[in-house]
Design a protein around this motif. Structure first.
Motif, short mmCIF file in Angstrom:
data_model
loop_
_atom_site.label_atom_id
_atom_site.label_comp_id
_atom_site.label_asym_id
_atom_site.label_seq_id
_atom_site.Cartn_x
_atom_site.Cartn_y
_atom_site.Cartn_z
N TYR A 104 14.89 -9.93 0.05
CA TYR A 104 14.76 -8.66 0.75
C TYR A 104 13.70 -7.79 0.09
O TYR A 104 12.93 -7.10 0.77
N TRP A 105 13.64 -7.82 -1.23
CA TRP A 105 12.58 -7.07 -1.91
C TRP A 105 11.20 -7.63 -1.56
O TRP A 105 10.26 -6.85 -1.32
N ALA A 106 11.05 -8.95 -1.55
CA ALA A 106 9.76 -9.55 -1.18
C ALA A 106 9.41 -9.22 0.27
O ALA A 106 8.25 -8.98 0.60
N ARG A 107 10.42 -9.17 1.14
CA ARG A 107 10.19 -8.81 2.54
C ARG A 107 9.70 -7.36 2.65
O ARG A 107 8.78 -7.07 3.42
N SER A 108 10.29 -6.47 1.87
CA SER A 108 9.88 -5.07 1.90
C SER A 108 8.44 -4.91 1.40
O SER A 108 7.68 -4.09 1.92
N CYS A 109 8.06 -5.70 0.40
CA CYS A 109 6.66 -5.67 -0.07
C CYS A 109 5.71 -6.11 1.03
O CYS A 109 4.65 -5.49 1.25
N ARG A 110 6.06 -7.16 1.71
CA ARG A 110 5.19 -7.68 2.78
C ARG A 110 5.10 -6.71 3.95
O ARG A 110 4.01 -6.46 4.48
N LEU A 111 6.23 -6.14 4.38
CA LEU A 111 6.21 -5.19 5.48
C LEU A 111 5.45 -3.92 5.11
O LEU A 111 4.78 -3.32 5.95
N ARG A 112 5.56 -3.52 3.86
CA ARG A 112 4.82 -2.35 3.40
C ARG A 112 3.32 -2.60 3.49
O ARG A 112 2.55 -1.73 3.92
N ALA A 113 2.87 -3.80 3.07
CA ALA A 113 1.44 -4.13 3.16
C ALA A 113 0.98 -4.16 4.61
O ALA A 113 -0.13 -3.70 4.93
N LEU A 114 1.80 -4.68 5.51
CA LEU A 114 1.44 -4.71 6.93
C LEU A 114 1.35 -3.30 7.50
O LEU A 114 0.45 -3.00 8.30
N ARG A 115 2.28 -2.42 7.11
CA ARG A 115 2.22 -1.04 7.59
C ARG A 115 0.97 -0.33 7.08
O ARG A 115 0.33 0.42 7.83
N GLU A 116 0.62 -0.54 5.83
CA GLU A 116 -0.58 0.09 5.29
C GLU A 116 -1.84 -0.43 5.99
O GLU A 116 -2.77 0.34 6.24
N GLU A 117 -1.86 -1.72 6.32
CA GLU A 117 -3.01 -2.27 7.04
C GLU A 117 -3.11 -1.68 8.44
O GLU A 117 -4.22 -1.37 8.91
N GLU A 118 -1.98 -1.50 9.12
CA GLU A 118 -2.00 -0.86 10.43
C GLU A 118 -2.42 0.60 10.33
O GLU A 118 -3.15 1.11 11.20
N ASP A 119 -1.99 1.29 9.28
CA ASP A 119 -2.40 2.69 9.09
C ASP A 119 -3.91 2.79 8.90
O ASP A 119 -4.54 3.71 9.45
#
Length: 350
Positions: A104-119
């Motif tokens: 779950y922590w690794a998933r949150s890291c990946r989703l965070r990177a995707l959100r930053e890329e979309e931003d």
């Protein structure tokens, strides 16, 4: 007059270089930010030892005290030899909790990177999150321990990757949408490991329950964190990632390495642990699947340590290269400011 027009029409190379840095230096920084690795190294470094300690606790905690003449590792080995189904099933349940926490922590890291890329793509700003990351911890022992827990070691994700973009406060909402898919992928992986074990020589009928428990335990160590962080049924890109990892064995970034190296180590360790079983040493620990379980745990630990050392080395190299680039950038800025001043001085002298 002809000479003067010629000198004005052909500027010197130094002036051309001096006018370039403002635009030429902004492009590499943007490319570097887009290609930044999704793994948070400052959170990953303390999390790996905690994961290994938690797995060790999951293996040794459910044992009874016995007569006190044996240590916990010896009691675990005895229980694994005498009652392997019960021992592996209880240990698997506790290991599943640890692996879900790490995945779950690794998933949150990946989703965070995707959100930053979309931003960055759509021009949205994440100033609130950046301010929360830059906020220094409070002084004092309890404040420091609270900061470490809330930003690095808190279960089910923490720190910047779990903060809301508006005010930077920790989000208490947990994402449980991955659980059905993770359960399905883990069971499918256990069935695949069971089939491979039978093909490699395990009994199809006599030790079917032992092979099933070993396969489930191995699937929890290898597939569960990957299925949480990179769900294969969510998108074609995730399915391609699984295909690339299984075919080329080459992770593309540090996050994939942190998930793939322990999984590969567990598989190699489980397979290597089966070698002492057919030997005629007549030892109790040679019973199936004792050595395979111990080999899987040891291989997972070795893979985690190798991944930790590799990620730490890469982070140190990146930090050193960024510091060197900053020094070079400041030197270029200083030289770019000095060249026009020198050119103006020459013009005034003329």
């Amino acid at each position: 007059m002809v000479r003067k027009s010629a000198t004005t029409a052909a500027p010197s190379p130094q002036l051309a270089v001096a006018s370039a840095p403002a635009s030429a230096m902004s492009a590499p920084s943007s490319v570097k930010s887009i290609r930044r690795d999704p793994l948070l190294v400052e959170h990953y470094i303390p999390r790996v030892p905690l994961q290994l300690v938690a797995i060790s606790f999951a293996l040794l905690a459910p044992l009874d005290k016995g007569d006190g003449s044996q240590s916990r590792p010896e009691r675990f080995l005895t229980a694994l030899v005498e009652n392997p189904v019960k021992t592996i099933s209880v240990s698997s349940a506790l290991v599943a909790v640890v692996q879900v926490w790490f995945g779950y922590w690794a998933r949150s890291c990946r989703l965070r990177a995707l959100r930053e890329e979309e931003d960055r793509k759509y021009g949205r700003s994440g100033a609130g999150t950046e301010r929360a990351q830059a906020r220094p911890p409070r002084r004092g022992l309890f404040a420091t321990m609270r900061y470490i827990w809330s930003n690095q070691l808190r279960p089910f994700g923490s720190g910047p990757q779990m903060r809301r973009p508006d005010d930077g406060r920790p989000s208490v909402k947990l994402d449980t949408s991955f659980l059905p898919q993770t359960l399905l992928v883990t069971l499918v992986g256990a069935a695949a490991f069971h089939a491979v074990a039978v093909l490699l020589g395990a009994s199809f009928v006599h030790n079917a329950s032992l092979t099933a428990m070993l396969s489930l335990f191995l699937s929890l160590l290898t597939i569960t964190p990957l299925s949480i962080a990179i769900p294969p049924r969510d998108s074609d890109a995730n399915r391609y990632t699984w295909l690339r990892l299984s075919s080329t064995l080459r992770p593309a970034n540090d996050l994939e390495l942190a998930l793939f190296a322990p999984a590969l180590g567990a598989i190699i360790g489980c397979w290597s642990g089966a070698f002492p079983i057919p030997l005629d040493w007549d030892r109790p620990w040679q019973r199936y699947p004792t050595t395979s379980v111990l080999g899987a745990v040891a291989g997972h630990a070795i893979g985690s340590i190798v991944s930790l050392l590799t990620v730490s080395y890469r982070a140190a190299v990146r930090t050193a290269s960024e510091a060197l680039e900053d020094v070079k950038r400041k030197e270029r800025e200083t030289s770019s400011k000095a060249v026009p001043a020198a050119a103006k001085g020459k013009g005034k002298s003329r």
